[in-house]
Design a protein around this motif. Structure first.
Motif, PDB file in Angstrom:
ATOM      1  N   SER A 174       0.806  -1.222   0.000  1.00 29.64           N
ATOM      2  CA  SER A 174       0.000   0.000   0.000  1.00 29.64           C
ATOM      3  C   SER A 174       0.837   1.269   0.000  1.00 29.64           C
ATOM      4  O   SER A 174       0.350   2.343  -0.362  1.00 29.64           O
ATOM      5  CB  SER A 174      -0.951  -0.002   1.199  1.00 29.64           C
ATOM      6  N   SER A 221      -5.421  11.714  -6.660  1.00 32.40           N
ATOM      7  CA  SER A 221      -6.284  11.914  -5.497  1.00 32.40           C
ATOM      8  C   SER A 221      -7.582  12.599  -5.892  1.00 32.40           C
ATOM      9  O   SER A 221      -7.573  13.660  -6.532  1.00 32.40           O
ATOM     10  CB  SER A 221      -5.554  12.741  -4.445  1.00 32.40           C
ATOM     11  N   THR A 228      -1.842   7.159  -6.883  1.00 31.03           N
ATOM     12  CA  THR A 228      -1.992   5.764  -6.477  1.00 31.03           C
ATOM     13  C   THR A 228      -2.065   4.897  -7.729  1.00 31.03           C
ATOM     14  O   THR A 228      -2.801   5.229  -8.671  1.00 31.03           O
ATOM     15  CB  THR A 228      -3.257   5.558  -5.627  1.00 31.03           C
ATOM     16  N   LYS A 259      -5.350  -3.135  -3.963  1.00 37.13           N
ATOM     17  CA  LYS A 259      -5.689  -1.962  -3.158  1.00 37.13           C
ATOM     18  C   LYS A 259      -4.941  -0.713  -3.597  1.00 37.13           C
ATOM     19  O   LYS A 259      -5.304   0.396  -3.210  1.00 37.13           O
ATOM     20  CB  LYS A 259      -5.398  -2.243  -1.687  1.00 37.13           C
ATOM     21  N   THR A 266      -0.932   1.118  -4.733  1.00 30.31           N
ATOM     22  CA  THR A 266       0.280   1.618  -4.073  1.00 30.31           C
ATOM     23  C   THR A 266       0.353   3.118  -4.292  1.00 30.31           C
ATOM     24  O   THR A 266       0.300   3.584  -5.433  1.00 30.31           O
ATOM     25  CB  THR A 266       1.556   0.967  -4.645  1.00 30.31           C
ATOM     26  N   LYS A 267       0.462   3.859  -3.188  1.00 29.66           N
ATOM     27  CA  LYS A 267       0.557   5.313  -3.288  1.00 29.66           C
ATOM     28  C   LYS A 267       2.007   5.705  -3.517  1.00 29.66           C
ATOM     29  O   LYS A 267       2.885   5.360  -2.712  1.00 29.66           O
ATOM     30  CB  LYS A 267       0.022   5.972  -2.026  1.00 29.66           C
ATOM     31  N   PRO A 295     -11.710   4.173   1.383  1.00 33.43           N
ATOM     32  CA  PRO A 295     -10.380   4.769   1.556  1.00 33.43           C
ATOM     33  C   PRO A 295      -9.279   3.726   1.694  1.00 33.43           C
ATOM     34  O   PRO A 295      -9.393   2.798   2.512  1.00 33.43           O
ATOM     35  CB  PRO A 295     -10.544   5.593   2.842  1.00 33.43           C
ATOM     36  N   GLY A 296      -8.230   3.875   0.895  1.00 34.19           N
ATOM     37  CA  GLY A 296      -7.093   2.960   0.975  1.00 34.19           C
ATOM     38  C   GLY A 296      -7.368   1.572   0.432  1.00 34.19           C
ATOM     39  O   GLY A 296      -6.547   0.666   0.620  1.00 34.19           O
TER      40      GLY A 296
END
Lengths: 115, 115
Positions: A8, A40, A86, A107, A109-110, B39-40
């Motif tokens: 993540s 974002s 992300t 999920k 990866t930022k 979120p996430g």
């Protein structure tokens, strides 16, 4: 349960460096693999796809696939602050419903590129 | 080109209320999808449709319903809203699906809060 796993993050790299994003998947029947970028507050957009083992290059982006290891990666060369986003790995897997194939997303990866 | 249009962009609901998220595409795509993104987290498939009159459940369909009376429109109905349905909802479409196709065209998203 078909799973797609990604770290993540956040992954921080300096401007100009290579960013390496990794993804593993559980379904050996998966046929094709996609990387989506999501800024974002925005919707995902497709940036790369790969079907065959090996590397595929598109500008500063390189996708790598190893089906034996069930591993996909995305390399971003000469990272820019505008690459901060992300990154979602998506895997195309056989599906029992009428849609035949469905995308399963990780999920994400930022990535943060530091000027 | 409008692409995929979602309305509303933001909405606050009270527990137990119902509402419909609208999705329309002008690309004549057969396949349409509703995802939610917490979120996430990655994208979770709620429902999908392979053409007018044909819909099927995805990974997380409970608490939602859909219909597809035309190629263009794919509304998502939330019945008896619950706090667990607080999320960002994305509608997406694609012209074809198969083992080597995975480019989804996303709408801008609808941010729903249930209080």
């Amino acid at each position: 349960q078909k799973e797609v796993e990604q770290n993540s993050g956040p992954l921080s790299v300096p401007e100009g460096a290579i960013a390496s994003l990794n993804c593993t998947y559980s379904d050996r029947g998966s046929q094709s693999f996609f990387w989506y970028r999501q800024y974002s507050g925005k919707s995902p957009e497709l940036i790369m796809f790969i079907y065959s083992n090996g590397d595929k290059e598109d500008g500063r982006f390189t996708a790598q696939l190893n089906k034996a290891s069930q591993y996909v990666s995305l390399l971003i060369r000469d990272s820019q602050p505008s690459d901060s986003a992300t990154y979602l790995c998506a895997v195309n897997t056989p599906y029992s419903g009428a849609g035949s194939y469905q995308l399963t997303f990780g999920k994400g990866t930022k990535l943060s590129v530091i000027p | 080109n409008a692409g995929v249009t979602q309305t509303p962009k933001f909405r606050i609901l009270k527990i137990g209320q119902s509402m419909t998220l609208q999705c329309a595409q002008d690309m004549n795509h057969n396949y349409m999808y509703w995802y939610r993104q917490d979120p996430g987290m990655g994208l979770k498939l709620i429902y999908y449709s392979v053409g007018a009159g044909i819909t099927d459940k995805g990974e997380v369909p409970n608490g939602y319903n859909v219909s597809r009376s035309t190629t263009e429109d794919f509304p998502l109905r939330l019945e008896l809203a619950a706090p667990s349905q607080t999320s960002v909802y994305f509608c997406a479409s694609t012209p074809t699906r198969g083992p080597n196709t995975g480019e989804l065209f996303f709408g801008e998203g609808s941010r729903l809060t249930v209080l």
